[in-house]
Design a protein around this motif. Structure first.
Motif, PDB file in Angstrom:
ATOM      1  N   ASP A 133       1.134  -5.758   6.799  1.00 48.49           N
ATOM      2  CA  ASP A 133       2.413  -5.080   6.741  1.00 48.49           C
ATOM      3  C   ASP A 133       2.632  -4.327   8.058  1.00 48.49           C
ATOM      4  O   ASP A 133       1.852  -3.436   8.404  1.00 48.49           O
ATOM      5  CB  ASP A 133       2.389  -4.098   5.564  1.00 48.49           C
ATOM      6  CG  ASP A 133       3.751  -3.529   5.267  1.00 48.49           C
ATOM      7  OD1 ASP A 133       4.132  -3.553   4.098  1.00 48.49           O
ATOM      8  OD2 ASP A 133       4.421  -3.057   6.191  1.00 48.49           O
ATOM      9  N   PRO A 134       3.682  -4.663   8.807  1.00 52.86           N
ATOM     10  CA  PRO A 134       3.849  -4.066  10.135  1.00 52.86           C
ATOM     11  C   PRO A 134       4.017  -2.545  10.095  1.00 52.86           C
ATOM     12  O   PRO A 134       3.456  -1.837  10.935  1.00 52.86           O
ATOM     13  CB  PRO A 134       5.096  -4.756  10.695  1.00 52.86           C
ATOM     14  CG  PRO A 134       5.774  -5.394   9.534  1.00 52.86           C
ATOM     15  CD  PRO A 134       4.728  -5.654   8.505  1.00 52.86           C
ATOM     16  N   ALA A 135       4.764  -2.051   9.108  1.00 52.43           N
ATOM     17  CA  ALA A 135       4.988  -0.608   9.038  1.00 52.43           C
ATOM     18  C   ALA A 135       3.675   0.117   8.764  1.00 52.43           C
ATOM     19  O   ALA A 135       3.366   1.150   9.370  1.00 52.43           O
ATOM     20  CB  ALA A 135       6.008  -0.282   7.956  1.00 52.43           C
ATOM     21  N   LEU A 136       2.908  -0.431   7.830  1.00 48.90           N
ATOM     22  CA  LEU A 136       1.621   0.175   7.490  1.00 48.90           C
ATOM     23  C   LEU A 136       0.688   0.154   8.688  1.00 48.90           C
ATOM     24  O   LEU A 136       0.057   1.157   9.031  1.00 48.90           O
ATOM     25  CB  LEU A 136       0.956  -0.620   6.369  1.00 48.90           C
ATOM     26  CG  LEU A 136       1.144  -0.149   4.949  1.00 48.90           C
ATOM     27  CD1 LEU A 136       0.314  -1.000   4.021  1.00 48.90           C
ATOM     28  CD2 LEU A 136       0.729   1.301   4.839  1.00 48.90           C
ATOM     29  N   ARG A 152      11.599   0.109  -0.426  1.00 44.06           N
ATOM     30  CA  ARG A 152      11.403   0.681   0.906  1.00 44.06           C
ATOM     31  C   ARG A 152      12.657   1.421   1.369  1.00 44.06           C
ATOM     32  O   ARG A 152      12.584   2.505   1.947  1.00 44.06           O
ATOM     33  CB  ARG A 152      11.063  -0.420   1.909  1.00 44.06           C
ATOM     34  CG  ARG A 152       9.631  -0.892   1.805  1.00 44.06           C
ATOM     35  CD  ARG A 152       9.423  -2.153   2.589  1.00 44.06           C
ATOM     36  NE  ARG A 152       8.183  -2.797   2.198  1.00 44.06           N
ATOM     37  CZ  ARG A 152       7.035  -2.694   2.890  1.00 44.06           C
ATOM     38  NH1 ARG A 152       6.998  -2.014   4.012  1.00 44.06           N
ATOM     39  NH2 ARG A 152       5.946  -3.276   2.449  1.00 44.06           N
ATOM     40  N   LEU A 212       1.711   2.751  11.228  1.00 39.70           N
ATOM     41  CA  LEU A 212       1.379   4.109  10.812  1.00 39.70           C
ATOM     42  C   LEU A 212      -0.123   4.354  10.891  1.00 39.70           C
ATOM     43  O   LEU A 212      -0.567   5.436  11.258  1.00 39.70           O
ATOM     44  CB  LEU A 212       1.863   4.349   9.386  1.00 39.70           C
ATOM     45  CG  LEU A 212       3.348   4.648   9.243  1.00 39.70           C
ATOM     46  CD1 LEU A 212       3.787   4.470   7.811  1.00 39.70           C
ATOM     47  CD2 LEU A 212       3.649   6.069   9.695  1.00 39.70           C
ATOM     48  N   ASP A 235       7.618  -9.733   0.771  1.00 39.31           N
ATOM     49  CA  ASP A 235       7.601 -10.153  -0.616  1.00 39.31           C
ATOM     50  C   ASP A 235       7.360 -11.660  -0.711  1.00 39.31           C
ATOM     51  O   ASP A 235       7.292 -12.352   0.296  1.00 39.31           O
ATOM     52  CB  ASP A 235       8.956  -9.828  -1.265  1.00 39.31           C
ATOM     53  CG  ASP A 235       9.265  -8.345  -1.231  1.00 39.31           C
ATOM     54  OD1 ASP A 235       9.242  -7.729  -2.273  1.00 39.31           O
ATOM     55  OD2 ASP A 235       9.534  -7.817  -0.125  1.00 39.31           O
ATOM     56  N   MET A 253      11.782  -4.582  -0.701  1.00 41.10           N
ATOM     57  CA  MET A 253      12.565  -4.004   0.402  1.00 41.10           C
ATOM     58  C   MET A 253      13.510  -2.932  -0.092  1.00 41.10           C
ATOM     59  O   MET A 253      13.740  -1.931   0.582  1.00 41.10           O
ATOM     60  CB  MET A 253      13.343  -5.109   1.105  1.00 41.10           C
ATOM     61  CG  MET A 253      12.429  -6.042   1.861  1.00 41.10           C
ATOM     62  SD  MET A 253      13.137  -6.699   3.349  1.00 41.10           S
ATOM     63  CE  MET A 253      14.624  -7.440   2.816  1.00 41.10           C
ATOM     64  N   GLY A 269      13.264   1.115   9.955  1.00 38.70           N
ATOM     65  CA  GLY A 269      12.170   0.554  10.735  1.00 38.70           C
ATOM     66  C   GLY A 269      10.844   1.170  10.331  1.00 38.70           C
ATOM     67  O   GLY A 269       9.826   0.493  10.204  1.00 38.70           O
ATOM     68  N   LYS A 270      10.879   2.459  10.111  1.00 40.20           N
ATOM     69  CA  LYS A 270       9.655   3.180   9.776  1.00 40.20           C
ATOM     70  C   LYS A 270       9.036   2.721   8.457  1.00 40.20           C
ATOM     71  O   LYS A 270       7.816   2.675   8.308  1.00 40.20           O
ATOM     72  CB  LYS A 270       9.987   4.671   9.689  1.00 40.20           C
ATOM     73  CG  LYS A 270       8.780   5.540   9.700  1.00 40.20           C
ATOM     74  CD  LYS A 270       9.092   6.901  10.298  1.00 40.20           C
ATOM     75  CE  LYS A 270       8.307   7.129  11.546  1.00 40.20           C
ATOM     76  NZ  LYS A 270       8.741   8.196  12.380  1.00 40.20           N
ATOM     77  N   VAL A 271       9.893   2.394   7.490  1.00 28.81           N
ATOM     78  CA  VAL A 271       9.358   1.953   6.203  1.00 28.81           C
ATOM     79  C   VAL A 271       9.091   0.455   6.180  1.00 28.81           C
ATOM     80  O   VAL A 271       8.763  -0.107   5.138  1.00 28.81           O
ATOM     81  CB  VAL A 271      10.276   2.335   5.023  1.00 28.81           C
ATOM     82  CG1 VAL A 271      10.395   3.825   4.905  1.00 28.81           C
ATOM     83  CG2 VAL A 271      11.647   1.696   5.170  1.00 28.81           C
ATOM     84  N   GLY A 272       9.263  -0.198   7.332  1.00 27.24           N
ATOM     85  CA  GLY A 272       8.808  -1.576   7.416  1.00 27.24           C
ATOM     86  C   GLY A 272       9.832  -2.625   7.052  1.00 27.24           C
ATOM     87  O   GLY A 272       9.482  -3.707   6.601  1.00 27.24           O
TER      88      GLY A 272
END
Lengths: 353, 387
Positions: B369-372, A177, B375, B306, A174, A152-155
């Protein structure tokens, strides 16, 4: 006659706050054609939380250096000399079980091609959970939860479901990631990223680079970032080390190396690289010739057969004597500091417009 | 010199290809591609395998390459740029559309009909290792095309090969060497010499420098540029590296999932892009900032995820699934490739909601980007270039 002057005779003591320090590293491989001296007298330091960018072309020894740090070279054919100290621990003489304790725990690695670096046989979640279980002794369930959290943290969208997928079900970005998640799962102190974005598309590369930067803020790891792309280095690194034919030829902070480079090879790299804002009237200035074979590296300065400034040094110094690279800011070149500055300002910089 | 070429393109409005003043036959269209389509069937099913879908590699593109001009085709992997190159050289059979070379329809031309044209359209391949026959000498490789076409240059083939070796910067004495004796950059030069052997009018160069090291890359780019200028050969330059394409091409087309989404002269595409994808692509290029200014001068856009699969591309505008401006209209109506008001003539964009024609930094970065985004929300000081 080649006089190889070792850096200050006895290896310089590691800088006090250096977390990783490499001293006078020599790595050579025995091959059918002879001995390949892949790394030849390399020294560098890396502090916690900093990013060291190693830039160089293929065959410059940048990847070998980092495989050696993790002890991933094949000891059957490899000779390693020198000193690698990680947080007070000597790694070259370390035994395999000790290295195993480090890998994936204190030191983690991100490889270039995530499809070959991930096992096609296990689910992504399991591959991320495994080092966590091994190093922290966590239960299977806790490790799985940790893997999902990291994904989850890496998206990765829907990490709970995607953790059950196999690598081939992931897209290229992915997978990279997932590799990052795997590398960071044990909260490593040192992360070695070997061309982590070379196989990716440019929009995905931008996402991954920013992600790595942001995660570094959170995890506080030191990063060794290997790439051939000066643009990526400029974006990622705090310090830069330029490698050529097995040795470092220049080092300094990003600003120093990119804005007042001191080594003819760095000049050549900057001049041969097309940029989005470069002046289209000036053609690229390539470095003539090709990188040397490491079976029979040139004598003296490794770069001398391709260097256009040998005349400035005069005599046969470039052919006979390998120039030194100081541990701090500097370039391994026989040109005087004054010459370096004037040549850069008068001849190199105008072509960078 | 090349700057001028770009500027002369102003006086053309209707055709996607503006006039190229540097050309020999001034502005003559050399290659015209209309609504070109290539679908690769996907087989599956049990017990009888049948076609269950199609990879829509190229899905209706129009482009014109003019005499003596260099036309760049950029895009990420899977956007169909290499397929386009292979369709034009007829290494692949098009599913639909039309390719004409100097007014002659070659879309489905037979081998025999193609023979005279093949000598005028040559190709340079990406991988200098697999595109040269390891069992042939350099002399044989380069004289091969002449042999096949029965060309006997005055002075003999060997003399011509030596001359070609000289042009591409190799030692003519290496005539009898084998490819393995050369480095990657030198091999690519051999590939260029082979492409030049028949004095072609058009060279399709598919990622000609991406397999090479930076210092060698510049050598080959310079060589191609020299060939292009001095011999007046038109180039279709296919690459993913935006900086290299900018350096080499007079006009540039940007592809995304089998479509051309924006095309125009180099200056328009790189400094006044209108399509959100072009903006995203340009902003993603990592750049060395040599000026010493830390402030980000360029906009920062980070897409999410992607490129979608070309087997089932999104309806309507193909970029809409990753676009920050997408609305309902984008899903139902495919935007046509047209000249948007404010664009220079010849600068066409396929977008319902085009962006401002600038690449300057925005007030707020676009981070999809949701993760970016997550963060960067928690640690607002980070984000490098975005601050």
């Amino acid at each position: 006659m080649t006089t190889v002057t070792k850096e200050s005779g006895a290896p310089a003591p590691a800088a006090e706050d250096a977390f990783l320090s490499v001293r006078d590293l020599h790595v050579s491989f025995r091959t059918e054609d002879g001995v390949v001296r892949a790394v030849d007298g390399l020294s560098f330091d890396l502090r916690r939380g900093r990013t060291l960018g190693i830039v160089g072309e293929s065959g410059s020894g940048k990847s070998v250096t980092n495989l050696t740090i993790l002890g991933l070279h094949n000891p059957m054919f490899t000779t390693v000399e020198g000193e690698i100290v990680l947080d007070g621990q000597e790694l070259i003489t370390a035994r395999e079980p000790e290295l195993e304790k480090l890998r994936g725990n204190k030191v983690a690695m991100i490889f270039q091609d995530p499809l070959t670096a991930l096992s096609p046989y296990y689910t992504v979640g399991r591959q991320i959970a495994e080092p966590f279980m091994k190093h922290t002794g966590a239960s299977k369930k806790a490790a799985w939860e940790r893997a999902v959290e990291m994904l989850g943290k890496v998206g990765i969208p829907h990490p709970k479901e995607r953790a059950k997928d196999y690598p081939h079900q992931f897209s290229g970005g992915m997978r990279q990631r997932a590799m990052i998640a795997m590398a960071l799962v044990c909260d490593p102190d040192l992360l070695i990223a070997d061309e982590p974005t070379t196989a990716l598309d440019v929009t995905v590369q931008a996402q991954i680079l920013d992600l790595l930067k942001d995660l570094q803020q959170e995890f506080g790891s030191a990063i060794v970032f290997i790439t051939h792309d000066l643009g990526v280095i400029a974006d990622m690194a705090d310090d830069i080390m330029v490698m050529y034919a097995g040795s470092a030829v220049e080092r300094g902070t990003v600003d120093e190396v990119l804005r007042s480079p001191q080594h003819p090879y760095t000049w050549g790299l900057l001049n041969s690289m097309p940029r989005l804002d470069s002046d289209l009237g000036t053609p690229l200035t390539p470095i003539p010739g090709t990188p040397p074979s490491l079976l029979t590296p040139p004598s003296g300065c490794r770069f001398h057969p391709r260097c256009g400034f040998r005349g400035e040094v005069g005599g046969t110094r470039c052919v006979d004597e390998q120039p030194l690279l100081p541990l701090g800011r500097g370039g391994a070149c026989h040109l005087t500091a004054e010459q370096k500055r004037t040549i850069f300002i008068e001849q190199i910089k105008p072509r960078l417009r | 010199m090349k700057e001028e070429v770009v500027d002369v393109t102003k006086d053309e409005a209707t055709l996607p290809a503006p006039r190229d003043a540097a050309a020999d036959g001034p502005g003559e269209p050399l290659l015209v591609v209309e609504q070109l389509v290539k679908h690769f069937p996907v087989k599956g099913g049990f017990p009888i395998r049948r076609t269950i879908g199609a990879v829509q590699a190229v899905d209706g593109i129009d482009l014109t390459v003019r005499v003596g001009e260099s036309f760049g085709l950029v895009g990420e992997s899977g956007c169909g740029k290499s397929t386009t190159g292979r369709l034009i050289t007829r290494l692949l059979e098009p599913t639909g559309g039309k390719i004409s070379y100097r007014g002659q329809d070659i879309t489905h031309a037979s081998r025999k009909q193609l023979a005279p044209i093949r000598s005028e359209i040559q190709m340079i391949f990406q991988d200098p290792y697999s595109s040269l026959n390891p069992r042939q000498t350099v002399g044989k490789i380069i004289s091969g095309p002449m042999e096949i076409n029965g060309i006997q240059p005055s002075g003999g083939r060997e003399e011509r090969v030596r001359e070609l070796l000289e042009i591409v910067g190799l030692n003519p004495e290496h005539y009898n060497r084998f490819p393995h004796e050369f480095s990657g950059g030198q091999r690519q030069r051999i590939g260029v010499a082979r492409a030049l052997a028949l004095e072609p009018k058009l060279i399709v160069a598919d990622e000609p420098v991406s397999a090479l090291d930076v210092s060698i890359q510049a050598q080959v780019v310079n060589l191609l540029q020299k060939v292009q200028k001095e011999l007046g050969i038109a180039f279709l330059f296919i690459a993913h590296d935006l900086a290299v394409v900018r350096h080499f091409s007079h006009r540039v087309a940007v592809m995304y999932l089998g479509k051309i989404i924006e095309v125009g002269d180099r200056d328009s595409i790189y400094t006044r892009p209108r399509h959100p994808y072009t903006h995203a692509l340009l902003s993603a290029v990592p750049e060395v900032n040599l000026d010493g200014t830390d402030e980000a001068q360029r906009e920062r856009i980070r897409l999410a995820g992607d490129v979608p699969s070309p087997i089932s591309p999104p309806s309507g505008c193909r970029f809409r699934t990753r676009c920050w401006k997408a609305q309902d209209k984008c899903a139902t109506q495919e935007p046509p490739l047209v000249q948007i008001s404010g664009n220079r003539p010849g600068h066409l964009t396929a977008c319902h909601f085009p962006e401002e024609p600038t690449v300057e930094a925005r007030e707020e970065d676009i981070v999809l980007d949701p993760a970016l985004a997550a963060l960067e929300d928690t640690q607002p000081k980070t984000g490098g270039a975005g601050d």
